[in-house]
Scaffold this active site. Structure first.
Site, PDB file in Angstrom:
ATOM      1  N   SER B   6      44.750  37.340  52.932  1.00 35.10           N
ATOM      2  CA  SER B   6      43.613  37.116  53.471  1.00 35.10           C
ATOM      3  C   SER B   6      42.813  38.408  54.360  1.00 35.10           C
ATOM      4  O   SER B   6      44.113  38.447  54.484  1.00 35.10           O
ATOM      5  CB  SER B   6      43.016  35.746  54.915  1.00 35.10           C
ATOM      6  OG  SER B   6      41.728  35.026  54.894  1.00 35.10           O
ATOM      7  N   ARG B   7      41.255  37.996  55.186  1.00 39.06           N
ATOM      8  CA  ARG B   7      41.238  39.332  55.805  1.00 39.06           C
ATOM      9  C   ARG B   7      41.382  39.304  56.572  1.00 39.06           C
ATOM     10  O   ARG B   7      41.351  40.262  57.831  1.00 39.06           O
ATOM     11  CB  ARG B   7      39.345  39.084  55.700  1.00 39.06           C
ATOM     12  CG  ARG B   7      38.511  39.219  55.110  1.00 39.06           C
ATOM     13  CD  ARG B   7      37.907  38.891  55.180  1.00 39.06           C
ATOM     14  NE  ARG B   7      37.134  37.416  55.156  1.00 39.06           N
ATOM     15  CZ  ARG B   7      36.322  37.169  55.120  1.00 39.06           C
ATOM     16  NH1 ARG B   7      34.864  37.747  56.079  1.00 39.06           N
ATOM     17  NH2 ARG B   7      35.532  35.750  55.521  1.00 39.06           N
ATOM     18  N   TYR B  28      43.960  41.277  51.750  1.00 35.98           N
ATOM     19  CA  TYR B  28      44.083  41.767  49.885  1.00 35.98           C
ATOM     20  C   TYR B  28      44.940  42.898  49.510  1.00 35.98           C
ATOM     21  O   TYR B  28      45.714  42.924  49.016  1.00 35.98           O
ATOM     22  CB  TYR B  28      42.759  41.774  49.299  1.00 35.98           C
ATOM     23  CG  TYR B  28      42.199  40.726  49.996  1.00 35.98           C
ATOM     24  CD1 TYR B  28      42.711  38.773  49.688  1.00 35.98           C
ATOM     25  CD2 TYR B  28      40.143  40.722  50.835  1.00 35.98           C
ATOM     26  CE1 TYR B  28      41.620  37.794  50.270  1.00 35.98           C
ATOM     27  CE2 TYR B  28      39.714  39.427  51.240  1.00 35.98           C
ATOM     28  CZ  TYR B  28      40.800  38.527  50.687  1.00 35.98           C
ATOM     29  OH  TYR B  28      39.682  37.522  50.893  1.00 35.98           O
ATOM     30  N   HIS B  49      33.788  39.121  44.636  1.00 34.97           N
ATOM     31  CA  HIS B  49      34.584  38.991  43.111  1.00 34.97           C
ATOM     32  C   HIS B  49      34.894  39.989  42.784  1.00 34.97           C
ATOM     33  O   HIS B  49      36.188  40.561  42.431  1.00 34.97           O
ATOM     34  CB  HIS B  49      33.788  37.836  42.390  1.00 34.97           C
ATOM     35  CG  HIS B  49      34.027  36.626  42.406  1.00 34.97           C
ATOM     36  ND1 HIS B  49      33.425  35.724  42.317  1.00 34.97           N
ATOM     37  CD2 HIS B  49      34.654  35.692  44.034  1.00 34.97           C
ATOM     38  CE1 HIS B  49      33.792  34.481  42.730  1.00 34.97           C
ATOM     39  NE2 HIS B  49      34.261  34.768  43.811  1.00 34.97           N
ATOM     40  N   LYS B  67      34.548  30.900  39.925  1.00 35.35           N
ATOM     41  CA  LYS B  67      33.619  30.781  39.447  1.00 35.35           C
ATOM     42  C   LYS B  67      32.477  31.240  39.843  1.00 35.35           C
ATOM     43  O   LYS B  67      32.624  30.469  41.253  1.00 35.35           O
ATOM     44  CB  LYS B  67      33.234  30.210  38.274  1.00 35.35           C
ATOM     45  CG  LYS B  67      33.943  28.512  38.901  1.00 35.35           C
ATOM     46  CD  LYS B  67      32.899  27.641  39.701  1.00 35.35           C
ATOM     47  CE  LYS B  67      31.683  27.693  40.077  1.00 35.35           C
ATOM     48  NZ  LYS B  67      31.466  27.262  41.128  1.00 35.35           N
ATOM     49  N   ASP B 148      26.223  28.975  42.516  1.00 35.54           N
ATOM     50  CA  ASP B 148      26.865  27.959  42.469  1.00 35.54           C
ATOM     51  C   ASP B 148      27.286  27.017  41.617  1.00 35.54           C
ATOM     52  O   ASP B 148      28.676  27.060  41.683  1.00 35.54           O
ATOM     53  CB  ASP B 148      27.001  27.829  43.835  1.00 35.54           C
ATOM     54  CG  ASP B 148      27.690  27.588  44.639  1.00 35.54           C
ATOM     55  OD1 ASP B 148      28.696  28.697  44.754  1.00 35.54           O
ATOM     56  OD2 ASP B 148      28.166  26.556  44.725  1.00 35.54           O
TER      57      ASP B 148
END
Lengths: 315, 315
Positions: B6-7, B28, B49, B67, B148
Site C-alpha cells: 500500500s501507499r 508498491y 492502474h 476494471k 466504473d
C-alpha cells in the site's frame, strides 16, 4: 357507428357488413358528405392521414385519426391548425393513454410515489417477415418501426417527461430504406433520460419502466395495453456482493382491460365533445406535434426520409 | 495471498492483518521487489492502474488489474504491450465473465439456443449521494458511471457482439464534469444493437437481456453476478389485442454463485498460468483495449475528459 367509407364500394360493403354499419360509402368524399356523420375515425395508411383529415375537417366533421397523426411534424402541425380553423375536434388515436393501466400509472407518478422521474424505458418490437411490398417496409407508405410502433414508447416518454432537449439513436435501416430496428435515447436538460426501442426484427415483450429518485414502476408486458403494473419503493438496488438478496419486493397492481382496449379513447372523445371541448386534455394536437417532432428527430439521425418529404435537419 | 502493498505501512499492516497476508509492504515498490510474489492484483484507483501495472510487470510479476484496466484505450494498449514485452500475464478483472451464469449463457448462445443475436441490453445503476470528493464524482480519480460500472454492460455487449461499428449516447454530466447517468447505444453493421445503461443517480435492478432471432435470454437481476438465467424460446411477442395472453413462458436456470463470486476469475488466472498461457482466452488484453475504446467513444459523445487526457475524437 353510422357509416363507413373506403376507396371502393366493395370494400366499404364488406367492412360495413362485418361491423354492422348501416351506411357504406364507396369514397371518402361521399362519407364526408354524409350529414348523419359527426365524427370520423381516420384509419387509412399513414401518408393519407393528412389529406383525409383535412377532407373531413373541411366537411365539418370531428376527427379521431389513427397514430401516427401524420408522416412528420410539419403535416401534424398543418392538421392541428386545420382543426382549429374549422372549429372541430381532432385527436391522434394514442389509445394506450386512456387505458386503466396508464391512468393508475399517472396517478402514482403524479402523486410522488417514485419521486422525480430519472429514467423512462419502453419498447415495442415484433419479428415481421421481411416483405418489401408490405406497408411496414414500404417508404411510400410511411414504413419503418419508429413511425408505426416506436410512437408508443416515444409518446410514453413524452407523457412523463415532455419533449426532449436532445435526441440520438442507433438503428438498422433495411433494404427498403426504412428503420427496422431502433434504440432512441431522449435527453432532458433537467437530468432525465428516456429510451425508446422499436423493432420489426426482434420479438420484445413490450416492457416499460419508470425509475424515479425513490422507486420505480414497471409495465412487465404490453406497455401499449398494460394489464399489470409493478411498483418498487424504494428501488433498492442489488450491489456487488448482495446478489442473492434480489431486488426490492414488488407491489403488483392489476389493471385489467375490457376487450382489446381501444374503446377507452372513444369514450374519452365522446366525453370531451359532450363537455363542449374541441380537443383532448390527454392527447391534444399540440402534443401530437411534439411527439411527431421527436419521431422526426429520430429518423433524421437514422437518415430515414419518406418520398416527397422535405429534409429534416439532424438534431 | 503472500503479501500486500500500500501507499503507507499503516494501511498495509491493517489490510494484511485483516486478510492474513504474512508480508505487508509500505510501498508498491517494496511489493514489486518481493521475490516470493508471482502475481499482483492491482486494485488502486483507476488513474494509478497504468503506473502500477507497468511497475509490477517490469519487476517480472504477472498482473490481474481491477476494471477498468485503464482510464482510456491508449493506456490499456500501453499496458497490453508492456505485458507482451515482459512476457508476463495481464488480465483486466472483469470477474463477471467467469461466473457460472455467464458460462451457461455463453453455452446457450453459442449453441444457437436463441438464434442470431439482434439486441443486447444491460444496465448497472445505483443512487450514489453526490459528493464531489468521492472518487465516483472526481474527474482526477477517473470518476463517472461509464468507467466504473458502465464497463459491465459494455463488456457484456462486447462478449456477445464484439466491438461496435457505431457508438452514440445520451447522458447527464454532473457538477464535477463526470457522466452520472448514461444510456449508450452500440450499433453493429451486421444488424444488431446493444444498449448499455449506467447510472450513479438511478437505482436499477441490473437486468441484462439478449434477444435473438429465435428467443431471448435474461438475467433478471445483477447482470454482473447473475444467479438466475431466464430463457424464452420462441420469444413470442405480445401483439395488440393479445395482451392478456402474456409473453411466452420462461425456462428458469439457476446459476448460483459461491460467495461473492470474485474467486472464479482467480481460479481462471491460475489455470491459465499453470497451462503455460500468458493471457486469458476469456478476457485477453486485446479485448480490454476494445472495451476501453468503446468507453472512450461513449465519453467522447458526452464530452467527458479526464485531467491530462488527450482529446478523444467524437465517433
Amino acid at each position: 357507428m353510422v357509416a363507413v367509407g373506403s376507396r371502393g364500394a366493395g370494400r366499404a360493403e364488406a367492412f360495413g357488413a362485418e361491423f354492422a354499419a348501416p351506411r357504406r360509402h364507396g369514397s371518402y368524399e361521399a362519407l364526408a358528405a354524409d350529414p348523419d356523420v359527426d365524427i370520423v375515425y381516420v384509419a387509412s395508411p399513414h401518408p393519407a392521414h393528412l389529406a383525409h383529415t383535412l377532407l373531413f375537417l373541411g366537411a365539418g366533421k370531428h376527427v379521431l385519426c389513427e397514430k401516427p397523426l401524420a408522416l412528420n411534424a410539419a403535416q401534424a402541425g398543418e392538421m392541428a391548425a386545420a382543426a382549429t380553423a374549422a372549429g372541430r375536434f381532432l385527436m391522434e388515436a394514442v389509445w394506450s393513454r386512456f387505458t386503466p393501466g396508464y391512468r393508475v400509472m399517472r396517478d402514482l407518478v403524479g402523486g410522488g410515489e417514485i419521486g422525480d422521474v430519472l429514467l423512462v424505458e419502453a419498447e415495442f418490437g415484433f419479428r415481421a417477415p421481411f416483405d418489401p411490398a408490405h406497408r411496414l417496409f414500404d417508404p411510400a407508405l410511411g414504413g419503418g418501426s419508429v413511425l408505426d410502433i416506436g410512437i408508443y414508447p416515444v409518446q410514453f416518454a413524452h407523457l412523463l417527461l415532455g419533449a426532449p432537449d436532445g435526441v440520438t439513436a442507433g438503428g438498422v435501416v433495411g433494404a427498403t430504406g426504412v428503420d427496422e430496428h431502433v434504440v432512441a435515447v431522449l435527453r432532458y436538460d433537467a437530468g432525465a433520460l428516456a429510451v425508446a426501442t422499436s423493432s420489426l426484427r426482434a420479438d420484445l415483450p413490450g416492457t416499460a419502466r419508470i425509475t424515479g429518485t425513490r422507486g420505480s414502476l414497471e409495465f412487465p408486458t404490453s406497455m401499449w395495453a398494460p394489464e399489470v403494473l409493478s411498483v418498487r419503493t424504494p428501488a433498492a438496488p442489488v450491489r456487488i456482493g448482495g446478489a442473492a438478496d434480489g431486488p426490492a419486493p414488488q407491489r403488483r397492481i392489476e389493471t385489467p382491460l375490457t376487450g382489446i382496449g381501444l374503446h377507452y379513447q372513444v369514450r374519452h372523445v365522446h366525453d370531451r365533445l359532450r363537455a363542449g371541448h374541441l380537443d383532448s386534455d390527454v392527447m391534444p394536437p399540440a402534443e401530437s406535434v411534439r411527439v411527431a417532432t421527436t419521431l422526426d428527430r429520430i429518423r433524421a439521425v437514422l437518415g430515414v426520409r419518406y418520398p416527397g418529404e422535405a429534409p429534416i435537419p439532424a438534431p
